[in-house]
Design an enzyme around this catalytic site. Structure first.
Site, short mmCIF file in Angstrom:
data_model
loop_
_atom_site.label_atom_id
_atom_site.label_comp_id
_atom_site.label_asym_id
_atom_site.label_seq_id
_atom_site.Cartn_x
_atom_site.Cartn_y
_atom_site.Cartn_z
N ILE A 109 5.15 -62.67 40.91
CA ILE A 109 4.38 -61.95 39.88
C ILE A 109 5.19 -61.98 38.59
O ILE A 109 6.39 -61.71 38.60
CB ILE A 109 4.12 -60.49 40.32
CG1 ILE A 109 3.32 -60.50 41.63
CG2 ILE A 109 3.40 -59.69 39.25
CD1 ILE A 109 1.94 -61.15 41.53
N LEU A 110 4.54 -62.34 37.51
CA LEU A 110 5.22 -62.41 36.22
C LEU A 110 5.48 -60.98 35.72
O LEU A 110 4.58 -60.15 35.72
CB LEU A 110 4.32 -63.16 35.22
CG LEU A 110 5.00 -63.95 34.12
CD1 LEU A 110 5.96 -64.98 34.70
CD2 LEU A 110 3.94 -64.64 33.28
N GLY A 146 3.73 -78.44 43.80
CA GLY A 146 3.65 -78.94 42.43
C GLY A 146 2.55 -79.94 42.16
O GLY A 146 2.66 -80.74 41.22
N THR A 147 1.47 -79.93 42.94
CA THR A 147 0.39 -80.91 42.66
C THR A 147 -0.32 -80.58 41.36
O THR A 147 -0.78 -81.48 40.65
CB THR A 147 -0.64 -80.97 43.81
OG1 THR A 147 -1.32 -79.72 43.90
CG2 THR A 147 0.02 -81.33 45.13
N ASN A 148 -0.38 -79.29 41.00
CA ASN A 148 -0.99 -78.95 39.69
C ASN A 148 -0.07 -79.38 38.55
O ASN A 148 -0.52 -79.88 37.52
CB ASN A 148 -1.27 -77.46 39.61
CG ASN A 148 -2.58 -77.10 40.32
OD1 ASN A 148 -3.64 -77.50 39.89
ND2 ASN A 148 -2.46 -76.39 41.41
N HIS A 156 -6.26 -70.21 39.65
CA HIS A 156 -6.43 -69.51 40.93
C HIS A 156 -7.55 -70.20 41.71
O HIS A 156 -8.61 -70.49 41.16
CB HIS A 156 -6.79 -68.03 40.67
CG HIS A 156 -6.96 -67.25 41.93
ND1 HIS A 156 -5.89 -66.83 42.69
CD2 HIS A 156 -8.07 -66.84 42.58
CE1 HIS A 156 -6.34 -66.20 43.76
NE2 HIS A 156 -7.66 -66.19 43.73
C1 GRF Z 1 -2.38 -74.03 45.91
O1 GRF Z 1 -2.82 -73.10 46.89
C2 GRF Z 1 -3.24 -73.92 44.72
O2 GRF Z 1 -4.56 -73.59 45.11
C3 GRF Z 1 -2.63 -72.78 43.96
O3 GRF Z 1 -1.24 -72.84 44.23
C4 GRF Z 1 -1.02 -73.57 45.45
C5 GRF Z 1 -0.04 -74.69 45.34
O4 GRF Z 1 -0.38 -75.47 44.25
N1 GRF Z 1 -2.91 -72.90 42.54
P1 GRF Z 1 0.63 -76.67 43.79
O5 GRF Z 1 0.34 -77.86 44.66
O6 GRF Z 1 2.06 -76.17 43.99
O7 GRF Z 1 0.31 -76.93 42.36
#
Ligand code: GRF
Length: 196
Positions: free
Chosen positions: A93-94, A12-14, A110
């Site tokens: 996949i959605l 979940g960093t994004n 992506h």
């Molecule tokens: C990472 O590989 C990122 O590149 C892709 O999803 C994976 C996990 O991202 N978008 P997150 O830290 O869970 O957001």
């Protein structure tokens, strides 16, 4: 107020980058109304709970058939009157029925320069390993609209990321992830201008 749903599966960093951008005023007039995880153990769920955001898990355990999972997702997104869905590290996949119900209002991030290193099987660290194996001097990040394909919808934004000599998968993944966090906020602001 624009209502976002963020679909997650992992760390979940994004998602955290979106939460932080909203709280810092880099994304305005917008709130995250719902987080849907395909994985009950995703740390992304904890991130949402810390910010008192509604979270739900839609997985095979809770919804055995694909139709049940698709119905649950569409019902939840509709009930919360979601304007924009963001796939942020979402590893499922959605279903086409969801894409059709929210066409033009679903974006994905992506970790490569689409059309390179994308599509079925290219996710997470596998993307960066393939970039290293391919001897690339650069890679990057793409934010795109989601259609019925895998990583095939119209591109919204892309940004290049250098591959350094001696890069490990981990080092490259971290460098790309930092760019993801920045580019996702820029892309959301572009998209919501069009939705507003
Ligand atoms: C990472 O590989 C990122 O590149 C892709 O999803 C994976 C996990 O991202 N978008 P997150 O830290 O869970 O957001």
């Amino acid at each position: 107020m624009l209502k976002l749903a963020v679909l997650v599966s992992g760390g979940g960093t994004n998602l955290q980058a979106i939460i932080d951008s909203i709280e810092a005023g880099r994304i305005q007039q917008t709130e995250i109304r719902l987080i849907i995880s395909s994985n009950p153990r995703a740390y992304a769920i904890e991130r949402g709970k810390k910010h008192k955001i509604k979270t739900m898990v839609i997985d095979k355990e809770g919804f055995p058939s694909e139709d049940e999972r698709t119905d649950a997702m569409i019902n939840a997104l509709t009930a919360e009157e979601i304007d924009l869905i963001i796939l942020a590290g979402y590893m499922s996949i959605l279903q086409p029925r969801v894409v059709r119900a929210f066409r033009g209002r679903i974006i994905n991030i992506h970790p490569s320069l689409i059309p390179k290193y994308c599509g079925a099987g290219f996710y997470g660290k596998r993307v960066h390993q393939a970039v290293l194996d391919g001897g690339e001097g650069e890679t990057g990040v793409t934010v795109h609209y989601v259609d019925e394909g895998v990583d095939t919808g119209p591109v919204i934004l892309q940004e290049k990321v250098p591959v350094m000599a001696g890069d490990s998968v981990e080092l490259l993944a971290d460098r790309v992830l930092n760019t993801e966090h920045k580019l996702l906020t820029e892309a959301i602001n572009l998209v919501i201008k069009g939705l507003a």
